[in-house]
Design an enzyme around this catalytic site. Structure first.
Site, mmCIF file in Angstrom:
data_model
loop_
_atom_site.group_PDB
_atom_site.id
_atom_site.type_symbol
_atom_site.label_atom_id
_atom_site.label_comp_id
_atom_site.label_asym_id
_atom_site.label_seq_id
_atom_site.Cartn_x
_atom_site.Cartn_y
_atom_site.Cartn_z
ATOM 1 N N ASP A 118 0.581 -0.576 -0.183
ATOM 2 C CA ASP A 118 -0.182 -0.037 0.317
ATOM 3 C C ASP A 118 0.909 1.437 -0.141
ATOM 4 O O ASP A 118 1.670 1.331 0.898
ATOM 5 C CB ASP A 118 -1.347 0.223 1.280
ATOM 6 C CG ASP A 118 -2.396 0.179 1.498
ATOM 7 O OD1 ASP A 118 -2.656 0.468 0.225
ATOM 8 O OD2 ASP A 118 -3.689 0.026 1.552
ATOM 9 N N LYS A 126 -0.363 -0.171 -4.689
ATOM 10 C CA LYS A 126 -2.456 -0.719 -4.452
ATOM 11 C C LYS A 126 -2.309 0.926 -4.011
ATOM 12 O O LYS A 126 -1.277 1.982 -2.731
ATOM 13 C CB LYS A 126 -3.162 -0.799 -3.225
ATOM 14 C CG LYS A 126 -4.219 0.058 -3.073
ATOM 15 C CD LYS A 126 -5.067 -0.791 -2.590
ATOM 16 C CE LYS A 126 -4.881 -0.736 -0.116
ATOM 17 N NZ LYS A 126 -5.287 0.170 -0.355
ATOM 18 N N GLU A 184 -14.064 -0.225 -1.071
ATOM 19 C CA GLU A 184 -14.427 -0.247 0.143
ATOM 20 C C GLU A 184 -15.754 0.455 0.933
ATOM 21 O O GLU A 184 -15.754 1.216 0.245
ATOM 22 C CB GLU A 184 -12.974 0.572 1.197
ATOM 23 C CG GLU A 184 -13.202 0.890 2.664
ATOM 24 C CD GLU A 184 -12.355 1.122 3.280
ATOM 25 O OE1 GLU A 184 -10.611 0.478 2.766
ATOM 26 O OE2 GLU A 184 -12.613 0.919 4.713
HETATM 27 O O1 KIV Z 1 -4.609 -0.497 4.416
HETATM 28 C C1 KIV Z 1 -5.576 -1.720 4.191
HETATM 29 O O2 KIV Z 1 -5.760 -2.066 4.839
HETATM 30 C C2 KIV Z 1 -6.779 -1.769 3.232
HETATM 31 C C3 KIV Z 1 -7.180 -2.550 3.331
HETATM 32 C C4 KIV Z 1 -8.592 -2.124 4.189
HETATM 33 C C5 KIV Z 1 -7.993 -2.494 1.592
HETATM 34 O O3 KIV Z 1 -7.178 -0.744 2.341
#
Ligand code: KIV
Length: 263
Positions: free
Chosen positions: A82, A112, A181
């Protein structure tokens, strides 16, 4: 078999896709050994394991540290890192630099990032430079201050239309999957039917192509109330608390270590 972004994309319409977050080599190996094909090193780690109030303070260095550990603990799953707040928002150049670090330094397989149509150019640049991307729309936690809280998104027809346009733009830009989400189930299903890439829902209903849950929520580890969309597959918090209290009392009353734990 090592999962790739292309193999995950090809699962659309074939079978549902499970995704779980992991934050270190131990949790990654547990998820991987369960045969779960995608692991998200979510910036949720800021709240679940680093003790921050929101995901906003999470830094690139923290994410790289955790993503590297996850990659070391994973054999087969696709590791998605992320991108933390402000590691990509300022410019396409910064997004390229930081996404590249996840692949080069942490050995992640994909990144992501949050946002819809406004991220089209950025997603296109990452994909053109060989970095697989997962989009993320609906409730985007990095915008919690602007949204005014963690609320269901896309409830009005205008918002729903905007989210549909955002999803289309993310697909058009080259993302291989998209997280939806906290949107109404009907909208989750409509978006899933309209896209050719898999949708991964979290609080977005059963019509999505896959589901993601946070590791500590799924296992009931925090002891705090969980959002409605969480299904707890175990309740580990009281078990861990009980084990730790038993250990403390054994040490205090001298019953640990006993003969069998002594050389
Ligand atoms: O940071 C995270 O865990 C997320 C998920 C909730 C999709 O973005």
């Amino acid at each position: 078999m090592k999962w790739t972004a292309a193999k995950i994309k090809a699962l659309k319409g074939q079978r549902k896709i499970a995704m779980v977050t992991a934050y270190d080599a131990l949790t990654a190996a547990l998820v991987d050994d369960a045969g779960i094909p995608t692991i998200l090193v979510g910036d949720s780690l800021g709240m679940t394991v680093l003790g921050y109030e929101t995901t906003l303070p999470v830094s690139m260095e923290e994410m790289l540290h955790h993503a590297s550990a996850v990659a070391r603990g994973t054999r087969n799953a696709l590791v998605i890192a992320d991108m933390p707040f402000m590691s990509y928002q300022p410019s396409v150049a910064l997004a390229l630099e930081n996404a590249g670090r996840f692949l080069k330094e942490a050995h992640a397989d994909a990144v992501k990032l949050e946002g819809g149509a406004m991220r089209g150019e950025m997603i296109e640049a990452l994909v053109k430079n060989g970095i697989p991307v997962v989009g993320h729309i609906g409730l985007t936690p990095q915008s919690v201050k602007e949204m005014g809280g963690y609320r269901v998104q896309g409830k009005t027809p205008e918002q729903a239309r905007q989210l549909m346009d955002d999803a289309m733009a993310v697909e058009q830009a080259g993302a291989f999957a998209i997280v939806l989400e906290c949107v109404p189930a009907e909208l989750g299903e409509m978006i899933s039917n309209a896209l050719t890439i898999p949708t991964i829902g979290i609080g977005a209903g059963a019509g999505c192509d896959g589901q993601v849950l946070v590791f500590t929520d799924l296992l009931g580890m925090s002891g705090k109330p969980a959002p409605r969309f969480v299904k707890k597959y175990a309740t580990l918090h009281p078990l861990i608390a009980e084990a730790l209290s038993a250990y403390r009392s054994d040490v205090e009353d001298g019953s640990f270590p006993s003969e069998e734990h002594t050389y």
